[in-house]
Design a protein around this motif. Structure first.
Motif: not given
Length: 434
Positions: A252, A254, A377, A383-384
């Motif tokens: 995930i 940023e 994210r 939410p991702p």
RNA sequence: GGAGGCGUGCGAGAGCGGCCGAAUCGGCACGAUUGGAAAUCGUGUGUGGGGCAACCCACCGUGGGUUCAAAUCCCACCGCCUCCGCCA
């Protein structure tokens, strides 16, 4: 992968989009049906599992209160439900595997912007460029001395030795020598330097795991197109897109770090099954070649701009090499399986008298990201969400090499090369007969 | 390749087979306090699937197994670390 939820919620839209690629609507129905079966099976399985867990807690409590008889009865009951659960789980797994296979073979939805059409004949030429165009120069007409195919030029100047390549590895494995080999090295150094302002240089492995090939869409559908090392179950990459897409697999990211822009030079290996015969002379189609790739992970909002950035960078290289080219907007029917929108760059080669595809700049939406499980994210705390992936060659060298050698051929048989390469070519900008 | 050790949430790091999706510390977010900050205190803070909701289910490297019940026991594989061997 396409989004199974979209198939569930708006099958008509999926059918309409895939129909533009020639996918029959029944294929979408089959996915929807299997998805429904799988979800029903999963629901049954979950009820059974919840029951087993509840019974287990009751066993514990019965034992705590030293009610051994009751504990034994409950344990028996739990064992019985457990058997049912096992059977239900097998059914769920089978359906899940079938569904996954089906979905893995399903191509991406073409972008609404991609032109309609069935095949290459329906692609749209967006624009052409040639040296001096901005100053009003007419499109160049090749002279007779430029009408010599590169395999002849390469052979007489002893800078390309296809027979030796064939001796080592079979046909379609080129062997460059002398200034011909040096030209490749110059092109790579020059291109990577040109991208260094915004793209991080990567040297990835060129043998990769099956999962890595599945993530980009090269497996399972196109296994015949790739070289496979059986003993170690590794695949030779057909493009740097493969390792770069999986570089952050399962992560995930940023949003602040996006877009992540990468560039890599790698050997690329393609079996070219079924391509024997036509258009395979010289460097037009080879099993192993070198290519500089541009790649990005981006947010959906960033993706269109990144797509254009990659395209403009590939174009800039062609302009600096003084090679006439055209930009082709691939129609829905001619898109690669994973792509939603692709621009091809084609260079005209006067000796071979063909337009040669030297770059393919694609936007994959979240199709590859879903396969590779690469998310980001959002900065707003949501939410991702899946990233978008994009890539484009900048550039693939064999056909560039061919075009440079053919356009650069002088009346005396020597070859003049563009000035931008001079820092990497040392003293000689020209390759002379020796 | 051989021997040993280890793989838990954003990080570190606990976790007698049941009350563990998971202590504690740190990080981060919000709030209180403050003239403002630091410090302090409080609250919150994984991902995915299902349900209007309460809530249910999955995930403690991966895959199997044992058990009424597995992060916890067993097996295999993968990865990392240490030592030895080999090697550009």
């Amino acid at each position: 992968m396409i989004d199974i939820r979209l198939v569930r919620e708006d099958p008509a839209r999926v059918k309409a989009a895939l129909a533009r690629r020639g996918v029959p609507p029944e294929d979408v129905d089959a996915i929807a049906r299997l998805d429904g079966d799988h979800r029903a099976a999963l629901a049954r399985q979950e009820v059974l599992r919840a029951r087993v867990k509840a019974l287990s807690r009751e066993v514990r409590d019965a034992k705590r209160s030293s009610d051994t008889a009751r504990a034994a009865v409950l344990a028996d009951e739990s064992r019985r439900v457990g058997e049912e659960l096992k059977a239900a789980a097998r059914e769920t797994d089978r359906l899940a595997a079938d569904l996954r296979t089906l979905v893995l073979y399903t191509p991406n939805l073409p972008s609404d912007d991609a032109p309609d059409g069935r095949g290459p004949e329906d692609n749209v030429v967006l624009r052409r460029w040639w040296p001096g165009q901005d100053e009003g120069a007419p499109e160049p007409v090749p002279s007779d001395h430029q009408r010599v195919p590169h395999w002849e030029v390469g052979s007489s100047l002893r800078i390309l030795d296809m027979p030796s390549g064939a001796r080592l590895a079979g046909s379609m494995f080129p062997l460059y020598r002398g200034e011909g080999a040096r030209l490749l090295r110059a092109l790579t150094s020059w291109a990577l330097t040109r991208h260094a302002d915004a793209y991080e240089e990567i040297r990835p492995p060129t043998l990769v795991l099956t999962d890595t090939m599945v993530s980009t869409g090269h497996l399972p559908k196109f296994a015949d197109e790739a070289y496979h090392i059986e003993r170690d179950d590794l695949w030779a990459i057909p493009t740097a897109e493969v390792p770069l897409t999986s570089m952050r697999r399962g992560e995930i990211l940023e949003e602040a770090d996006l877009p992540v822009r990468l560039t890599a030079v790698t050997q690329c290996f393609r079996r070219e099954a079924g391509a024997a015969g036509r258009e395979t002379r010289g460097l037009l189609r080879v099993h192993e070649f070198e290519k500089v790739e541009l790649f990005a992970y981006a947010t959906p909002a960033q993706a269109p701009a990144v797509h254009l950035d990659i395209l403009s960078r590939a174009e800039a290289l062609l302009r600096e090499l003084d090679l006439p080219y055209r930009v082709v907007d691939l129609c829905a029917g001619d898109l690669g399986t994973s792509s939603a929108r692709t621009f091809d760059l084609e260079v005209y080669a006067p000796g071979s008298d063909q337009w040669l595809e030297v770059s393919s700049v694609s936007w994959f939406g979240d199709y590859q990201a879903r396969r590779a499980d690469v998310r980001f994210r959002p900065a707003d705390g949501g939410p991702p969400a899946l990233v978008h992936t994009l890539n484009g060659s900048a550039l693939a060298w064999p056909r560039i090499w061919a075009a440079l050698v053919e356009w650069g051929r002088q009346p005396d048989g020597s070859v003049r090369l563009p000035g931008v390469l001079s820092p990497w070519l040392g003293s000689g900008l020209a390759i002379r007969p020796g």
